[in-house]
Design an enzyme around this catalytic site. Sequence first.
Site, mmCIF file in Angstrom:
data_model
loop_
_atom_site.group_PDB
_atom_site.id
_atom_site.type_symbol
_atom_site.label_atom_id
_atom_site.label_comp_id
_atom_site.label_asym_id
_atom_site.label_seq_id
_atom_site.Cartn_x
_atom_site.Cartn_y
_atom_site.Cartn_z
ATOM 1 N N CYS A 114 0.816 -1.228 0.000
ATOM 2 C CA CYS A 114 0.000 0.000 0.000
ATOM 3 C C CYS A 114 0.843 1.268 0.000
ATOM 4 O O CYS A 114 0.343 2.351 -0.314
ATOM 5 C CB CYS A 114 -0.956 0.006 1.183
ATOM 6 S SG CYS A 114 -2.153 -1.328 1.102
ATOM 7 N N HIS A 250 -3.376 7.468 1.842
ATOM 8 C CA HIS A 250 -3.757 6.125 1.409
ATOM 9 C C HIS A 250 -5.142 5.846 1.985
ATOM 10 O O HIS A 250 -5.410 6.132 3.157
ATOM 11 C CB HIS A 250 -2.732 5.109 1.920
ATOM 12 C CG HIS A 250 -3.171 3.689 1.718
ATOM 13 N ND1 HIS A 250 -3.663 3.242 0.514
ATOM 14 C CD2 HIS A 250 -3.206 2.629 2.562
ATOM 15 C CE1 HIS A 250 -3.970 1.963 0.627
ATOM 16 N NE2 HIS A 250 -3.708 1.565 1.856
ATOM 17 N N ASN A 280 -10.020 -0.151 -0.205
ATOM 18 C CA ASN A 280 -8.560 -0.051 -0.194
ATOM 19 C C ASN A 280 -8.021 -0.639 -1.501
ATOM 20 O O ASN A 280 -8.097 -1.845 -1.717
ATOM 21 C CB ASN A 280 -8.029 -0.823 1.018
ATOM 22 C CG ASN A 280 -6.505 -0.758 1.146
ATOM 23 O OD1 ASN A 280 -5.810 -0.361 0.210
ATOM 24 N ND2 ASN A 280 -5.989 -1.170 2.295
HETATM 25 N N1 ACO Z 1 -18.064 -8.215 9.610
HETATM 26 C C1 ACO Z 1 -18.409 -8.410 10.905
HETATM 27 N N2 ACO Z 1 -17.497 -8.604 11.882
HETATM 28 C C2 ACO Z 1 -16.197 -8.630 11.530
HETATM 29 C C3 ACO Z 1 -15.779 -8.436 10.191
HETATM 30 C C4 ACO Z 1 -16.775 -8.243 9.229
HETATM 31 N N3 ACO Z 1 -16.486 -8.036 7.916
HETATM 32 N N4 ACO Z 1 -14.438 -8.502 10.153
HETATM 33 C C5 ACO Z 1 -14.023 -8.718 11.410
HETATM 34 N N5 ACO Z 1 -15.075 -8.793 12.240
HETATM 35 C C6 ACO Z 1 -15.084 -9.016 13.682
HETATM 36 C C7 ACO Z 1 -13.821 -9.687 14.173
HETATM 37 O O1 ACO Z 1 -13.915 -11.085 13.999
HETATM 38 C C8 ACO Z 1 -13.818 -9.271 15.637
HETATM 39 O O2 ACO Z 1 -14.712 -10.129 16.325
HETATM 40 P P1 ACO Z 1 -14.343 -10.680 17.793
HETATM 41 O O3 ACO Z 1 -14.211 -9.431 18.653
HETATM 42 O O4 ACO Z 1 -15.510 -11.532 18.124
HETATM 43 O O5 ACO Z 1 -13.038 -11.400 17.614
HETATM 44 C C9 ACO Z 1 -14.435 -7.886 15.630
HETATM 45 O O6 ACO Z 1 -15.105 -7.764 14.363
HETATM 46 C C10 ACO Z 1 -13.415 -6.760 15.783
HETATM 47 O O7 ACO Z 1 -12.319 -7.009 14.888
HETATM 48 P P2 ACO Z 1 -11.087 -6.031 14.785
HETATM 49 O O8 ACO Z 1 -10.145 -6.548 13.759
HETATM 50 O O9 ACO Z 1 -10.547 -5.732 16.153
HETATM 51 O O10 ACO Z 1 -11.826 -4.713 14.245
HETATM 52 P P3 ACO Z 1 -11.256 -3.292 13.964
HETATM 53 O O11 ACO Z 1 -12.096 -2.281 14.614
HETATM 54 O O12 ACO Z 1 -9.761 -3.233 14.200
HETATM 55 O O13 ACO Z 1 -11.491 -3.107 12.390
HETATM 56 C C11 ACO Z 1 -10.226 -3.316 10.339
HETATM 57 C C12 ACO Z 1 -10.950 -4.024 11.482
HETATM 58 C C13 ACO Z 1 -11.272 -2.565 9.538
HETATM 59 C C14 ACO Z 1 -9.542 -4.355 9.478
HETATM 60 C C15 ACO Z 1 -9.183 -2.333 10.890
HETATM 61 O O14 ACO Z 1 -8.420 -2.972 11.873
HETATM 62 C C16 ACO Z 1 -8.249 -1.786 9.851
HETATM 63 O O15 ACO Z 1 -8.636 -1.038 8.971
HETATM 64 N N6 ACO Z 1 -6.941 -2.101 9.953
HETATM 65 C C17 ACO Z 1 -5.904 -1.523 9.134
HETATM 66 C C18 ACO Z 1 -5.910 -2.030 7.741
HETATM 67 C C19 ACO Z 1 -4.809 -1.322 6.979
HETATM 68 O O16 ACO Z 1 -4.670 -0.112 7.046
HETATM 69 N N7 ACO Z 1 -3.980 -2.059 6.297
HETATM 70 C C20 ACO Z 1 -2.801 -1.452 5.702
HETATM 71 C C21 ACO Z 1 -2.920 -1.259 4.319
HETATM 72 S S1 ACO Z 1 -3.394 -2.713 3.498
HETATM 73 C C22 ACO Z 1 -2.034 -3.273 2.554
HETATM 74 O O17 ACO Z 1 -0.901 -2.875 2.701
HETATM 75 C C23 ACO Z 1 -2.326 -4.366 1.596
#
Ligand code: ACO
Length: 323
Positions: A114, A250, A280
């Site tokens: 990314c 990004h 993304n």
């Molecule tokens: N629908 C419903 N629930 C979900 C989903 C979904 N699609 N995905 C995950 N959950 C659940 C998880 O299982 C978890 O459940 P649990 O508490 O029972 O275990 C709960 O939701 C919370 O999960 P988290 O991962 O803690 O949620 P968070 O608030 O952190 O959001 C997200 C997740 C959107 C992925 C976020 O962490 C994020 O954006 N992270 C950064 C991503 C990023 O910037 N990546 C870098 C660039 S990508 C690249 O380089 C290719």
Amino acid sequence: MTLRSVVTGVGHYLPSRVVPNSAFEATLDTTDEWIRSRSGIERRHFAEKGETTSQMGTAAAQNALEMAGIGPDDLDAIIVATSTADLTFPSAATMVQSALGMTRGFAFDVQAVCAGFVYALGNANALIVSGQARRVLVVGAETFSRIMDWTDRSTCVLFGDGAGALVLEAQEGAGGSDDRGILAVDLHSDGAHRDLLYVDGGVSTGTTGYLRMQGNQVFRHAVEKLAQTAETAMERAGVGAGDVDWVVPHQANIRIIQGTAKKMGVPMERVVVTVQDHGNTSAASIPLALSVGHARGQIKRGDLIVTEAIGGGLAWGAVVLRW
Ligand code: ACO
């Protein structure tokens, strides 16, 4: 006089298939509400079967060349930022080169996930200020839909496909922060965090593999590292938060975008946001946002822009430029 890499053209391409969040509700334990509230994403574009990264990159490049008013043989180099090149080799950049009909110069890919587009801008700027190239086409293009595990709700709802491109041209500036063009670049990586975000396939496995991400761990690194690299690049450019016309981040998650802008001291009214429409798109997200921001009439000649990105590696960085 100082050589500067000035943007003379910008363009983008999005595949025609638009998939709303609700489409995932039939096959996954997820909801439109969860995806919107946790990521800010409402829809994304997915490439058609057979539509490739280099084809999308070529379409974006043609739009950027048209705006710059030049043809492919006026370019000295092409850099494509991508982690989803059509084939293991040759590079997507050489495929774009041939599809554009460019018969001279050189072309190569940059792979920093990314953060790929800020890395590619840094490389293009280095080629221009060192006198190795006068005009460089910088493309970000991805088909992340090809590396999604469609049974993993924590990743497959977040990504999309698309491409964006800039034409950079050597122009003389006075050497100060009022110059048009790239004013500062700051790049970092830390391979100690490689397990937070990776694809579990490649030459060593004989498979393409699927994206694996510990999203909440990546999130914890994101805001701090992005604000830090943006501040370093701004300091190098001799500008402060009050000088910034647009942050073009990004587009991974609206909460990361908001948190970083807050830490930088820039209000959200001065941030270009496209994550709701594109999801993304990895290395394509910044040039897509620059092109959409320009088409919306937000980004204008002379505006001071800060771009910042983080992704797999981890790799991150920022570029300050005057449009
Ligand atoms: N629908 C419903 N629930 C979900 C989903 C979904 N699609 N995905 C995950 N959950 C659940 C998880 O299982 C978890 O459940 P649990 O508490 O029972 O275990 C709960 O939701 C919370 O999960 P988290 O991962 O803690 O949620 P968070 O608030 O952190 O959001 C997200 C997740 C959107 C992925 C976020 O962490 C994020 O954006 N992270 C950064 C991503 C990023 O910037 N990546 C870098 C660039 S990508 C690249 O380089 C290719």
